[in-house]
Design a protein around this motif. Structure first.
Motif, mmCIF file in Angstrom:
data_model
loop_
_atom_site.group_PDB
_atom_site.id
_atom_site.type_symbol
_atom_site.label_atom_id
_atom_site.label_comp_id
_atom_site.label_asym_id
_atom_site.label_seq_id
_atom_site.Cartn_x
_atom_site.Cartn_y
_atom_site.Cartn_z
ATOM 1 N N VAL A 68 5.668 -9.448 -13.373
ATOM 2 C CA VAL A 68 5.730 -8.986 -11.986
ATOM 3 C C VAL A 68 5.330 -7.518 -11.872
ATOM 4 N N PHE A 69 5.910 -6.677 -12.719
ATOM 5 C CA PHE A 69 5.612 -5.248 -12.622
ATOM 6 C C PHE A 69 4.156 -4.948 -12.967
ATOM 7 N N SER A 70 3.633 -5.640 -13.967
ATOM 8 C CA SER A 70 2.254 -5.352 -14.376
ATOM 9 C C SER A 70 1.237 -5.882 -13.375
ATOM 10 N N VAL A 71 1.482 -7.068 -12.807
ATOM 11 C CA VAL A 71 0.514 -7.605 -11.853
ATOM 12 C C VAL A 71 0.555 -6.819 -10.545
ATOM 13 N N LEU A 72 1.733 -6.343 -10.161
ATOM 14 C CA LEU A 72 1.815 -5.520 -8.954
ATOM 15 C C LEU A 72 1.130 -4.174 -9.164
ATOM 16 N N ALA A 73 1.150 -3.690 -10.403
ATOM 17 C CA ALA A 73 0.494 -2.415 -10.701
ATOM 18 C C ALA A 73 -1.009 -2.497 -10.457
ATOM 19 N N VAL A 74 -1.558 -3.705 -10.527
ATOM 20 C CA VAL A 74 -2.987 -3.883 -10.261
ATOM 21 C C VAL A 74 -3.323 -3.429 -8.839
ATOM 22 N N GLY A 75 -2.352 -3.523 -7.958
ATOM 23 C CA GLY A 75 -2.576 -3.122 -6.574
ATOM 24 C C GLY A 75 -2.895 -1.650 -6.407
ATOM 25 N N SER A 76 -2.711 -0.868 -7.465
ATOM 26 C CA SER A 76 -3.004 0.567 -7.370
ATOM 27 C C SER A 76 -4.480 0.835 -7.079
ATOM 28 N N VAL A 77 -5.335 -0.164 -7.318
ATOM 29 C CA VAL A 77 -6.755 0.038 -7.006
ATOM 30 C C VAL A 77 -6.957 0.248 -5.511
ATOM 31 N N GLY A 78 -5.992 -0.189 -4.728
ATOM 32 C CA GLY A 78 -6.117 -0.027 -3.285
ATOM 33 C C GLY A 78 -5.943 1.400 -2.823
ATOM 34 N N VAL A 79 -5.256 2.207 -3.617
ATOM 35 C CA VAL A 79 -4.999 3.594 -3.216
ATOM 36 C C VAL A 79 -5.697 4.582 -4.143
ATOM 37 N N ALA A 80 -6.624 4.101 -4.945
ATOM 38 C CA ALA A 80 -7.360 4.989 -5.846
ATOM 39 C C ALA A 80 -8.705 5.371 -5.213
ATOM 40 N N PRO A 81 -9.084 6.642 -5.266
ATOM 41 C CA PRO A 81 -8.264 7.769 -5.727
ATOM 42 C C PRO A 81 -7.157 8.064 -4.721
ATOM 43 N N PRO A 82 -5.965 8.444 -5.208
ATOM 44 C CA PRO A 82 -4.826 8.645 -4.300
ATOM 45 C C PRO A 82 -5.056 9.776 -3.310
ATOM 46 N N SER A 83 -4.780 9.489 -2.055
ATOM 47 C CA SER A 83 -4.864 10.509 -1.010
ATOM 48 C C SER A 83 -4.004 10.056 0.152
ATOM 49 N N LEU A 84 -3.396 10.997 0.839
ATOM 50 C CA LEU A 84 -2.527 10.671 1.960
ATOM 51 C C LEU A 84 -3.304 9.960 3.053
ATOM 52 N N GLU A 85 -4.544 10.376 3.255
ATOM 53 C CA GLU A 85 -5.371 9.761 4.297
ATOM 54 C C GLU A 85 -5.642 8.292 3.989
ATOM 55 N N ARG A 86 -5.899 7.983 2.719
ATOM 56 C CA ARG A 86 -6.197 6.602 2.345
ATOM 57 C C ARG A 86 -4.953 5.722 2.435
ATOM 58 N N VAL A 87 -3.809 6.267 2.001
ATOM 59 C CA VAL A 87 -2.572 5.494 2.025
ATOM 60 C C VAL A 87 -2.204 5.091 3.449
ATOM 61 N N ARG A 88 -2.569 5.907 4.419
ATOM 62 C CA ARG A 88 -2.211 5.640 5.807
ATOM 63 C C ARG A 88 -3.065 4.552 6.448
ATOM 64 N N THR A 89 -4.097 4.095 5.776
ATOM 65 C CA THR A 89 -4.997 3.107 6.367
ATOM 66 C C THR A 89 -4.632 1.697 5.921
ATOM 67 N N TRP A 90 -5.048 0.724 6.725
ATOM 68 C CA TRP A 90 -4.849 -0.674 6.363
ATOM 69 C C TRP A 90 -5.688 -1.046 5.147
ATOM 70 N N ARG A 91 -6.817 -0.356 4.957
ATOM 71 C CA ARG A 91 -7.711 -0.688 3.856
ATOM 72 C C ARG A 91 -6.993 -0.586 2.508
ATOM 73 N N ALA A 92 -6.150 0.419 2.348
ATOM 74 C CA ALA A 92 -5.437 0.591 1.078
ATOM 75 C C ALA A 92 -4.518 -0.596 0.810
ATOM 76 N N GLY A 93 -3.717 -0.972 1.804
ATOM 77 C CA GLY A 93 -2.765 -2.059 1.615
ATOM 78 C C GLY A 93 -3.421 -3.414 1.442
ATOM 79 N N VAL A 94 -4.422 -3.706 2.266
ATOM 80 C CA VAL A 94 -5.079 -5.009 2.191
ATOM 81 C C VAL A 94 -5.883 -5.131 0.901
ATOM 82 N N THR A 95 -6.520 -4.044 0.485
ATOM 83 C CA THR A 95 -7.257 -4.068 -0.779
ATOM 84 C C THR A 95 -6.300 -4.276 -1.950
ATOM 85 N N ALA A 96 -5.157 -3.611 -1.904
ATOM 86 C CA ALA A 96 -4.159 -3.775 -2.964
ATOM 87 C C ALA A 96 -3.677 -5.221 -3.027
ATOM 88 N N LEU A 97 -3.415 -5.810 -1.872
ATOM 89 C CA LEU A 97 -2.950 -7.198 -1.835
ATOM 90 C C LEU A 97 -4.023 -8.147 -2.357
#
Length: 306
Positions: free
Chosen positions: A259-288
């Protein structure tokens, strides 16, 4: 299934409100409330804190095991019962009305649950019920302050509390759906596969499906398409297929490493990390999307080599 409970309730309430012709704001409002109500039955794991305290005083179990060993003594009991959900929903409707008498009756019904449960099932169950009732009361008070109507609150409570128990049928012991009556609606966990790893992967897939359903409901009401928010980097999740060869096969009993390792794959949604990216739907949907592809790839390899 904690996230799944909230997402399922959100989707059911949102799509139902949309079908009734409610406005976008009202539909999303009742959906958000339903999601919050759907998380409340799991406050019964609060007793698991006793296990954490015990593990810190030399009880022998590691913290995670201690938490669930203690929490499972009361988990999926009174707070997951359909009769209790019906009583709480009625009390919420009364408590949300403008008449002082109705509010008093609603509050009295909620308060009466505590001694009633304690009389039937003992002090521990009564204490857990008290926490549950306090959380329900706090959510109702907050919703009323934000202008929620009795109909909206009662509808949200109904969806959230009645959908929650059925989300627990794939993992652990089935909830006491008909408590306090000595009747059993579901005696055993629903088994998706006799292979414990495939069962876990199936349950994880159901969890992911509820999240996608909630997203689909939100975007349907908002007039957007989820696919428009998926970055191509989500395909990197397929690389997780190698974990099926490198990690021990997970089961419901031992699943943390998966569970922890497969969820960690979702980090590609917020890479490179930035506050602006985290605030968008693109980060969350891409991670999912990345996590979903990772789970499918893992399952495919497991089926081949397992």
């Amino acid at each position: 299934m904690f996230v799944g409970h909230a997402c399922l309730a959100f989707a059911v309430a949102a799509l139902g409100a949309d079908r009734l012709g409610w406005s976008r704001e009202r539909a999303l409002g009742v959906a958000a409330l339903a999601a919050l109500f759907a998380t409340l039955p799991d406050v019964d794991v609060v007793y698991g804190l006793a296990g954490l305290i015990g593990s810190g005083t030399g009880a022998g179990l590691v913290p995670v095991e201690s938490f669930w060993d203690a929490g499972n003594r009361v988990h999926r009991g009174v707070t997951h019962a359909l009769p209790v959900a019906a009583v709480v929903t009625s009390a919420v409707w009364l408590a949300a009305r403008t008449e002082v008498r109705s509010r008093a009756v609603g509050a009295a019904i909620l308060a009466a649950l505590v001694p009633s449960v304690a009389a039937v099932s003992g002090g521990l169950a009564g204490a857990v019920t008290a926490v549950f009732v306090l959380c329900v009361g706090a959510l109702v008070a907050l919703a009323i302050r934000r202008g929620a109507s009795p109909r909206t609150l009662a509808g949200a409570a109904f969806v959230g509390l009645f959908t929650h128990p059925f989300g627990d049928l794939l993992t652990g012991e089935p909830p006491a759906l008909l408590y306090p009556f000595d009747l059993t609606l579901v005696a055993e966990r629903v088994v998706l596969s006799t292979d414990p790893t495939l069962h876990l992967l199936g349950a994880f897939g159901v969890e992911l499906a509820t999240v996608w359903l909630a997203l689909a409901a939100y975007f349907r009401i908002s007039g957007e398409r989820p696919a428009a928010h998926v970055d191509r980097r989500a395909v990197l999740g397929v690389a997780y297929a190698g974990a099926a060869l490198a990690l021990p096969a997970p089961t419901l009993e031992v699943s943390y490493h998966f569970v922890f390792s497969v969820l960690a794959v979702g980090s590609v949604g917020v890479a490179p990390p930035s506050l602006e990216r985290v605030r968008t739907w693109r980060a969350g949907v891409t991670a999912l999307a990345a996590v979903s592809l990772a789970a499918v790839a893992y399952a495919a390899v497991y089926l081949v080599v397992g």
